[in-house]
Design a protein around this motif. Structure first.
Motif, mmCIF file in Angstrom:
data_model
loop_
_atom_site.group_PDB
_atom_site.id
_atom_site.type_symbol
_atom_site.label_atom_id
_atom_site.label_comp_id
_atom_site.label_asym_id
_atom_site.label_seq_id
_atom_site.Cartn_x
_atom_site.Cartn_y
_atom_site.Cartn_z
ATOM 1 N N ARG A 123 0.851 -1.200 0.000
ATOM 2 C CA ARG A 123 0.000 0.000 0.000
ATOM 3 C C ARG A 123 0.887 1.250 0.000
ATOM 4 O O ARG A 123 1.004 1.970 0.977
ATOM 5 C CB ARG A 123 -0.934 -0.025 1.209
ATOM 6 N N ARG A 124 1.505 1.522 -1.140
ATOM 7 C CA ARG A 124 2.457 2.619 -1.229
ATOM 8 C C ARG A 124 1.786 3.977 -1.030
ATOM 9 O O ARG A 124 2.364 4.878 -0.413
ATOM 10 C CB ARG A 124 3.191 2.575 -2.567
ATOM 11 N N GLU A 125 0.591 4.151 -1.574
ATOM 12 C CA GLU A 125 -0.100 5.438 -1.431
ATOM 13 C C GLU A 125 -0.407 5.731 0.040
ATOM 14 O O GLU A 125 -0.263 6.877 0.493
ATOM 15 C CB GLU A 125 -1.395 5.435 -2.246
ATOM 16 N N ASP A 126 -0.820 4.711 0.784
ATOM 17 C CA ASP A 126 -1.092 4.903 2.210
ATOM 18 C C ASP A 126 0.182 5.286 2.949
ATOM 19 O O ASP A 126 0.170 6.170 3.818
ATOM 20 C CB ASP A 126 -1.680 3.625 2.816
ATOM 21 N N ALA A 127 1.289 4.620 2.614
ATOM 22 C CA ALA A 127 2.557 4.927 3.265
ATOM 23 C C ALA A 127 2.989 6.360 2.967
ATOM 24 O O ALA A 127 3.419 7.097 3.868
ATOM 25 C CB ALA A 127 3.635 3.946 2.805
ATOM 26 N N ALA A 128 2.869 6.773 1.709
ATOM 27 C CA ALA A 128 3.259 8.135 1.327
ATOM 28 C C ALA A 128 2.394 9.176 2.031
ATOM 29 O O ALA A 128 2.890 10.226 2.471
ATOM 30 C CB ALA A 128 3.163 8.299 -0.184
ATOM 31 N N GLU A 129 1.101 8.887 2.151
ATOM 32 C CA GLU A 129 0.196 9.823 2.825
ATOM 33 C C GLU A 129 0.563 9.989 4.297
ATOM 34 O O GLU A 129 0.492 11.086 4.854
ATOM 35 C CB GLU A 129 -1.240 9.330 2.694
ATOM 36 N N LEU A 130 0.976 8.905 4.931
ATOM 37 C CA LEU A 130 1.396 8.968 6.331
ATOM 38 C C LEU A 130 2.694 9.749 6.504
ATOM 39 O O LEU A 130 2.851 10.523 7.462
ATOM 40 C CB LEU A 130 1.585 7.546 6.878
ATOM 41 N N LEU A 131 3.622 9.555 5.575
ATOM 42 C CA LEU A 131 4.975 10.083 5.744
ATOM 43 C C LEU A 131 5.155 11.518 5.263
ATOM 44 O O LEU A 131 6.008 12.242 5.779
ATOM 45 C CB LEU A 131 5.967 9.184 4.997
ATOM 46 N N LEU A 146 13.798 8.617 3.738
ATOM 47 C CA LEU A 146 14.137 7.449 2.928
ATOM 48 C C LEU A 146 12.923 6.551 2.726
ATOM 49 O O LEU A 146 12.695 6.038 1.626
ATOM 50 C CB LEU A 146 15.272 6.674 3.594
ATOM 51 N N LEU A 147 12.127 6.396 3.767
ATOM 52 C CA LEU A 147 10.935 5.565 3.641
ATOM 53 C C LEU A 147 9.930 6.200 2.686
ATOM 54 O O LEU A 147 9.290 5.508 1.885
ATOM 55 C CB LEU A 147 10.305 5.350 5.010
ATOM 56 N N LEU A 148 9.803 7.525 2.741
ATOM 57 C CA LEU A 148 8.914 8.209 1.797
ATOM 58 C C LEU A 148 9.421 8.036 0.366
ATOM 59 O O LEU A 148 8.640 7.789 -0.565
ATOM 60 C CB LEU A 148 8.793 9.687 2.141
ATOM 61 N N ALA A 149 10.730 8.160 0.177
ATOM 62 C CA ALA A 149 11.303 7.958 -1.157
ATOM 63 C C ALA A 149 11.028 6.544 -1.657
ATOM 64 O O ALA A 149 10.724 6.334 -2.842
ATOM 65 C CB ALA A 149 12.810 8.224 -1.116
ATOM 66 N N SER A 150 11.095 5.563 -0.766
ATOM 67 C CA SER A 150 10.802 4.183 -1.141
ATOM 68 C C SER A 150 9.350 4.024 -1.567
ATOM 69 O O SER A 150 9.036 3.240 -2.471
ATOM 70 C CB SER A 150 11.103 3.240 0.032
ATOM 71 N N ALA A 151 8.460 4.754 -0.900
ATOM 72 C CA ALA A 151 7.041 4.684 -1.240
ATOM 73 C C ALA A 151 6.743 5.365 -2.571
ATOM 74 O O ALA A 151 5.787 5.000 -3.263
ATOM 75 C CB ALA A 151 6.209 5.317 -0.134
ATOM 76 N N LEU A 152 7.571 6.351 -2.947
ATOM 77 C CA LEU A 152 7.292 7.166 -4.134
ATOM 78 C C LEU A 152 8.056 6.737 -5.381
ATOM 79 O O LEU A 152 7.732 7.196 -6.479
ATOM 80 C CB LEU A 152 7.635 8.636 -3.841
ATOM 81 N N VAL A 153 9.077 5.895 -5.227
ATOM 82 C CA VAL A 153 10.028 5.707 -6.319
ATOM 83 C C VAL A 153 9.378 5.193 -7.602
ATOM 84 O O VAL A 153 9.801 5.573 -8.708
ATOM 85 C CB VAL A 153 11.188 4.779 -5.871
ATOM 86 N N PHE A 154 8.335 4.371 -7.526
ATOM 87 C CA PHE A 154 7.712 3.851 -8.743
ATOM 88 C C PHE A 154 6.707 4.828 -9.344
ATOM 89 O O PHE A 154 6.491 4.818 -10.557
ATOM 90 C CB PHE A 154 7.033 2.513 -8.460
ATOM 91 N N ASP A 155 6.098 5.662 -8.518
ATOM 92 C CA ASP A 155 5.080 6.595 -8.995
ATOM 93 C C ASP A 155 5.635 7.986 -9.282
ATOM 94 O O ASP A 155 5.141 8.679 -10.164
ATOM 95 C CB ASP A 155 3.943 6.706 -7.968
ATOM 96 N N ALA A 156 6.640 8.385 -8.514
ATOM 97 C CA ALA A 156 7.243 9.712 -8.682
ATOM 98 C C ALA A 156 8.750 9.601 -8.479
ATOM 99 O O ALA A 156 9.301 10.098 -7.497
ATOM 100 C CB ALA A 156 6.634 10.711 -7.693
ATOM 101 N N PRO A 157 9.445 8.925 -9.403
ATOM 102 C CA PRO A 157 10.873 8.646 -9.203
ATOM 103 C C PRO A 157 11.744 9.889 -9.063
ATOM 104 O O PRO A 157 12.707 9.877 -8.297
ATOM 105 C CB PRO A 157 11.253 7.832 -10.447
ATOM 106 N N GLU A 158 11.408 10.963 -9.788
ATOM 107 C CA GLU A 158 12.224 12.172 -9.678
ATOM 108 C C GLU A 158 12.136 12.765 -8.281
ATOM 109 O O GLU A 158 13.139 13.203 -7.714
ATOM 110 C CB GLU A 158 11.797 13.185 -10.733
ATOM 111 N N ARG A 159 10.931 12.775 -7.717
ATOM 112 C CA ARG A 159 10.785 13.283 -6.359
ATOM 113 C C ARG A 159 11.509 12.381 -5.368
ATOM 114 O O ARG A 159 12.129 12.857 -4.402
ATOM 115 C CB ARG A 159 9.307 13.389 -5.974
ATOM 116 N N ALA A 160 11.438 11.080 -5.582
ATOM 117 C CA ALA A 160 12.139 10.148 -4.704
ATOM 118 C C ALA A 160 13.638 10.414 -4.715
ATOM 119 O O ALA A 160 14.284 10.426 -3.661
ATOM 120 C CB ALA A 160 11.845 8.711 -5.124
#
Length: 267
Positions: A123-131, A146-160
């Motif tokens: 549940r990457r979106e849930d993790a990103a919303e929390l972090l 780092l955990l937020l970057a891990s949650a975002l890397v597939f959906d927003a790799p540049e931001r990660a």
């Protein structure tokens, strides 16, 4: 405050369900206890995120035996009725403060725990919303970013990649996680210059599957490339496999399916 065997359940066990309780097992004849005691009392007076309770082991040896005290001073941190952490000996103030910051519960630690559980469940979106709210703070820990970057890397790799660009982590596991995010972020944001070969074509298929989050197909193709040409894209296929295994975790079905095959492909 001093406590007794009859009051320990109220003063420590029940009280720790509301506020963490630091228990100092000590004795009047113990030199290190006399060194540590004033430091703990001063810290207790300065902070309100925990409270100090002292147990004289000469008077309450039964409590010392119950909690496995073999040397004094022995300090145990009770959270929600159980021992969360402990140390023995007279530590200096700075070491005690570091120990407290590491083991005391906090909103950020609880959020990290929930986000880690969400990532394990996919549940990457849930993790990103929390972090995200925590990561925006200047005081956010490297682990949070780092955990937020891990949650975002597939959906927003540049931001990660931006989140970890200047991230300094010392823990080996966190360094491996940062490298995994860097590897996948770069693979997802660039179009490598590849030769016109069958192996390169397989590598392109792997990258396309990665962008579609078809991890099973991506790993199958990456492993084929590892077998044929490790030099392609600066060993990109091997790095991609390691990065995926790291972020998906050892218990993910895709990791379990491909890890052994990957390992054997290296030899």
């Amino acid at each position: 405050m001093e406590t007794t065997a009859s009051d320990f359940s109220t003063d420590v066990i029940e009280a720790s369900r509301t506020t963490p309780v630091l228990v100092d097992f000590w004795a009047p004849w113990c030199g290190p206890c006399r060194q540590l005691g004033p430091t703990l009392e001063q810290l207790d007076a300065e902070r309100d995120d925990w409270r100090l309770v002292k147990v004289n082991v000469d008077e309450h040896n039964d409590l010392a035996r119950q909690y496995g005290v073999r040397g004094i001073p022995a300090v145990k941190l009770f959270v929600d009725g159980t021992v969360e952490a402990e140390f023995t000996g007279a530590l200096p103030r700075h070491a005690i403060e570091k120990w407290l910051d590491e083991h005391l519960p906090s909103e950020e630690k609880e959020t990290l725990r929930q986000a880690q559980a969400a990532l394990r469940d996919g549940r990457r979106e849930d993790a990103a919303e929390l972090l995200a709210p925590l990561a925006e703070s200047k005081e956010a820990s490297p682990e949070t970013r780092l955990l937020l970057a891990s949650a975002l890397v597939f959906d927003a790799p540049e931001r990660a990649l931006t989140l970890i660009d200047t991230l300094d982590v010392a823990d080996p596991a966190l360094r491996q996680q940062r490298e995994a995010v860097q590897t996948l972020g770069r693979l997802l944001t660039r179009d490598p210059d590849l030769p016109d070969t069958d192996t390169a074509a397989t590598y392109r298929e792997a990258l396309a599957a990665l962008r579609e989050e078809a991890f099973d197909d991506a790993l199958s193709h990456f492993i084929d490339v590892v077998r044929e040409d490790r030099s392609l894209d600066d060993d990109g296929a091997r790095k991609a496999c390691v990065a995926l295994f790291t972020l998906l975790g050892p218990d993910h079905p895709v990791t379990k399916t491909h890890r052994r095959t990957f390992d054997t492909s290296l030899y």
